[in-house]
Design an enzyme around this catalytic site. Structure first.
Site, PDB file in Angstrom:
ATOM      1  N   LYS A 135       0.818  -1.147   0.146  1.00 54.01           N
ATOM      2  CA  LYS A 135       0.106   0.029  -0.058  1.00 54.01           C
ATOM      3  C   LYS A 135       0.950   1.076   0.009  1.00 54.01           C
ATOM      4  O   LYS A 135       1.916   1.217   0.749  1.00 54.01           O
ATOM      5  CB  LYS A 135      -0.849  -0.028   1.300  1.00 54.01           C
ATOM      6  CG  LYS A 135      -2.258   0.916   0.922  1.00 54.01           C
ATOM      7  CD  LYS A 135      -3.315   0.151   0.334  1.00 54.01           C
ATOM      8  CE  LYS A 135      -4.502   1.051   0.324  1.00 54.01           C
ATOM      9  NZ  LYS A 135      -5.585   0.166  -0.411  1.00 54.01           N
TER      10      LYS A 135
HETATM   11  P1  NAD Z   1     -12.898   7.735  -3.735  1.00 53.19           P
HETATM   12  O1  NAD Z   1     -11.921   8.673  -3.407  1.00 53.19           O
HETATM   13  O2  NAD Z   1     -13.486   7.472  -4.949  1.00 53.19           O
HETATM   14  O3  NAD Z   1     -14.154   7.857  -2.661  1.00 53.19           O
HETATM   15  C1  NAD Z   1     -14.282   8.066  -1.352  1.00 53.19           C
HETATM   16  C2  NAD Z   1     -15.592   8.937  -0.944  1.00 53.19           C
HETATM   17  O4  NAD Z   1     -15.743   8.780   0.489  1.00 53.19           O
HETATM   18  C3  NAD Z   1     -15.875  10.271  -1.510  1.00 53.19           C
HETATM   19  O5  NAD Z   1     -17.089  10.376  -2.133  1.00 53.19           O
HETATM   20  C4  NAD Z   1     -15.693  11.001  -0.108  1.00 53.19           C
HETATM   21  O6  NAD Z   1     -16.638  12.267  -0.252  1.00 53.19           O
HETATM   22  C5  NAD Z   1     -16.545  10.068   0.848  1.00 53.19           C
HETATM   23  N1  NAD Z   1     -16.174  10.320   2.199  1.00 53.19           N
HETATM   24  C6  NAD Z   1     -14.774  10.949   2.792  1.00 53.19           C
HETATM   25  N2  NAD Z   1     -14.986  11.097   4.027  1.00 53.19           N
HETATM   26  C7  NAD Z   1     -16.364  10.527   4.260  1.00 53.19           C
HETATM   27  C8  NAD Z   1     -17.098  10.698   5.405  1.00 53.19           C
HETATM   28  N3  NAD Z   1     -16.553  11.254   6.737  1.00 53.19           N
HETATM   29  N4  NAD Z   1     -18.516  10.301   5.434  1.00 53.19           N
HETATM   30  C9  NAD Z   1     -19.222  10.209   4.335  1.00 53.19           C
HETATM   31  N5  NAD Z   1     -18.248  10.032   2.919  1.00 53.19           N
HETATM   32  C10 NAD Z   1     -16.783  10.108   2.964  1.00 53.19           C
HETATM   33  O7  NAD Z   1     -12.312   6.556  -2.766  1.00 53.19           O
HETATM   34  P2  NAD Z   1     -12.783   4.933  -3.253  1.00 53.19           P
HETATM   35  O8  NAD Z   1     -12.102   4.479  -4.299  1.00 53.19           O
HETATM   36  O9  NAD Z   1     -14.227   4.843  -3.392  1.00 53.19           O
HETATM   37  O10 NAD Z   1     -12.558   4.359  -1.891  1.00 53.19           O
HETATM   38  C11 NAD Z   1     -13.250   4.056  -0.667  1.00 53.19           C
HETATM   39  C12 NAD Z   1     -12.705   3.028   0.132  1.00 53.19           C
HETATM   40  O11 NAD Z   1     -12.758   1.815  -0.349  1.00 53.19           O
HETATM   41  C13 NAD Z   1     -11.512   3.316   0.753  1.00 53.19           C
HETATM   42  O12 NAD Z   1     -11.449   2.794   2.028  1.00 53.19           O
HETATM   43  C14 NAD Z   1     -10.574   2.491  -0.163  1.00 53.19           C
HETATM   44  O13 NAD Z   1      -9.377   1.778   0.544  1.00 53.19           O
HETATM   45  C15 NAD Z   1     -11.467   1.367  -0.214  1.00 53.19           C
HETATM   46  N6  NAD Z   1     -11.170   0.343  -1.459  1.00 53.19           N
HETATM   47  C16 NAD Z   1     -11.044   1.005  -2.646  1.00 53.19           C
HETATM   48  C17 NAD Z   1     -10.819   0.097  -3.756  1.00 53.19           C
HETATM   49  C18 NAD Z   1     -10.971   0.632  -5.185  1.00 53.19           C
HETATM   50  O14 NAD Z   1     -10.760   0.042  -6.306  1.00 53.19           O
HETATM   51  N7  NAD Z   1     -11.128   2.022  -5.499  1.00 53.19           N
HETATM   52  C19 NAD Z   1     -10.765  -1.183  -3.615  1.00 53.19           C
HETATM   53  C20 NAD Z   1     -10.744  -1.759  -2.237  1.00 53.19           C
HETATM   54  C21 NAD Z   1     -11.040  -1.073  -1.464  1.00 53.19           C
END
Ligand code: NAD
Length: 413
Positions: A106
């Protein structure tokens, strides 16, 4: 405790319990717990206003015994080494649980991408690659998008890495399609959540048609999970981003909300959706609650107010270890992150494999293979949980830890 330290400590708690059940001694626990390599670099860039700004970049390579390290790159102001450590170790468990030939890593940079111009972001990304290129690559450590990064950032990484080593698309995944990205990578994590929920519902005899869901997070994972749920006939009754949230009893209209957010920057104030307090979203009464934003969303502070029948961890580490215990005592099932959000790393694996073999798979093949691999992993977890009378997180950790241990044993040390 910082958010990062909490993710790390939750991992330790779940891992130690697992090693206890599996009868592993202290040296194996250390190997499964400690990172193989940790990198921290300072990255100075000249801002558009002429001032110098210095950011810290991190990359942690946790385990590579089953394959090259694999994991996202996060751009967020609170990124620190502890957080990246915790997330890297979760990736080792995730790749082992879904049984793909990759390890865990990571990375992150402590910046707020919303406050940087495109030029500043590109400079920061390219400088980060210049600092760490010797330690990453198709056979050692492969980055992917995470919070605050996207296909465009992965494209810059590909371009910078390839400028040093020659055309190397397999060095990073989640790239734009034009640079060797895979069909279906964008939606993979959210749709994977749909696959896992479907397997779980089938096993537990839960009717998904008209089942209700609330989703915290309106980014890559939240939006695609909402689409997948809608295609399964479910109703997403509430969804939030960091500053706003909306509720609609008959199910939210995701496309309208995307347009609305692009125009106004907030989800709320749409005519046909009711605005709600984003802090209350997690307390929505529903069949499935999906925290899909950041870690530590559900803590001892709010665990008692969770009114969902099942929690599905879209984000990494959204439930602290203490909250996990409280929810287990209350009998609220949790589909753990290392299973529920593994769709992204599975399609990243397909992208890497396509790039190495100079192949381009059609979307149907990606979707079919994702369903095969993730569906099997979900059934493995459900089977083990039933056979050993365990909650699903413990079952998932036991399967993953034993696969990594088996590989470590096979190396002969
Ligand atoms: P992203 O940046 O596309 O979206 C994150 C979202 O969370 C945004 O809409 C933001 O406004 C919102 N957010 C932030 N703080 C918040 C809060 N306190 N309350 C409500 N909403 C809030 O990120 P993502 O890629 O969607 O990733 C989200 C999570 O999923 C992370 O934990 C990431 O590690 C995990 N994840 C992502 C992937 C991937 O393929 N993108 C894969 C596995 C896990």
């Amino acid at each position: 405790m910082t958010p990062g330290a909490s993710t790390r400590s939750a991992y330790e708690t779940f891992l130690n319990a697992s090693c206890d059940r599996l009868g592993y001694g202290p040296s194996i626990i250390s190997l499964l717990s400690l990172a193989a390599m940790e990198i921290k670099v300072e990255i100075p860039i000249v801002r558009d206003n002429g001032e110098l700004a210095i950011f810290s970049g991190y990359r942690v390579q946790h385990q590579n015994v089953r394959g090259p390290c694999k994991g996202g790159l996060r751009y967020h102001p609170e990124v620190d080494l502890e957080e990246v450590r915790g997330l890297a170790s979760l990736m080792t468990m995730k790749t082992a649980l879904v049984d793909i030939p990759l390890g865990g890593g990571k990375g992150g940079i402590n910046c707020d991408p919303r406050k940087l111009s495109v030029r500043e972001l590109e400079t920061l990304t390219r400088k980060f690659v210049k600092r760490i290129h010797r330690e990453i690559g198709p056979n050692s450590d492969i980055m992917a998008p995470d919070v605050g990064t996207d296909a465009r950032v992965m494209g810059w990484i590909h371009s910078e890495y390839s400028a040093i080593y020659g055309h190397s698309p397999a060095a990073v995944t989640g790239k734009p399609l034009a640079l060797g990205g895979s069909a279906g990578r964008d939606k993979a994590t959210g749709y994977g959540i749909g696959i896992v929920v479907k397997e779980y519902a089938e096993r537990r005899g839960i009717e998904l048609k008209n089942a209700t869901a609330a989703i915290q997070g309106f980014g890559n994972v939240g939006v695609h999970a909402a689409r997948a749920f809608t295609e399964l006939g479910m109703k997403v009754i509430a969804i939030s981003d960091s500053r706003s949230a909306v509720f609609r009893k008959g199910g939210v209209d995701i496309d309208a909300l995307i347009r609305h957010k692009q125009e106004r920057g907030l989800l709320s104030d749409t005519e046909d959706h009711e605005a709600m307090d984003p802090a209350r979203l997690l307390e929505t009464e529903c069949d499935f609650l999906v925290p899909a934003a950041l870690g530590d969303a559900i803590t001892v502070e709010n665990a008692a107010r969770i009114a969902a029948r099942t929690i599905v961890e879209g984000a990494n580490g959204p439930v602290t270890s203490e909250a996990d215990r409280l929810l287990r005592e209350r009998g609220v099932p949790i589909l753990p992150d290392i299973l529920a959000n593994a769709g992204g790393v599975i399609v990243s694996y397909f992208e890497w494999a396509q790039n190495l073999q100079r192949e381009i798979w059609p979307l149907e093949r990606v979707d079919r293979e994702l369903e095969r691999i993730l569906g099997k992993a979900a059934r493995d977890v459900l089977d083990r949980a039933a056979a050993e009378k365990l909650d699903m997180r413990s079952a998932a950790f036991d399967i993953a830890a034993s696969r990594v241990k088996e590989a470590l044993d096979a190396t002969g040390f």
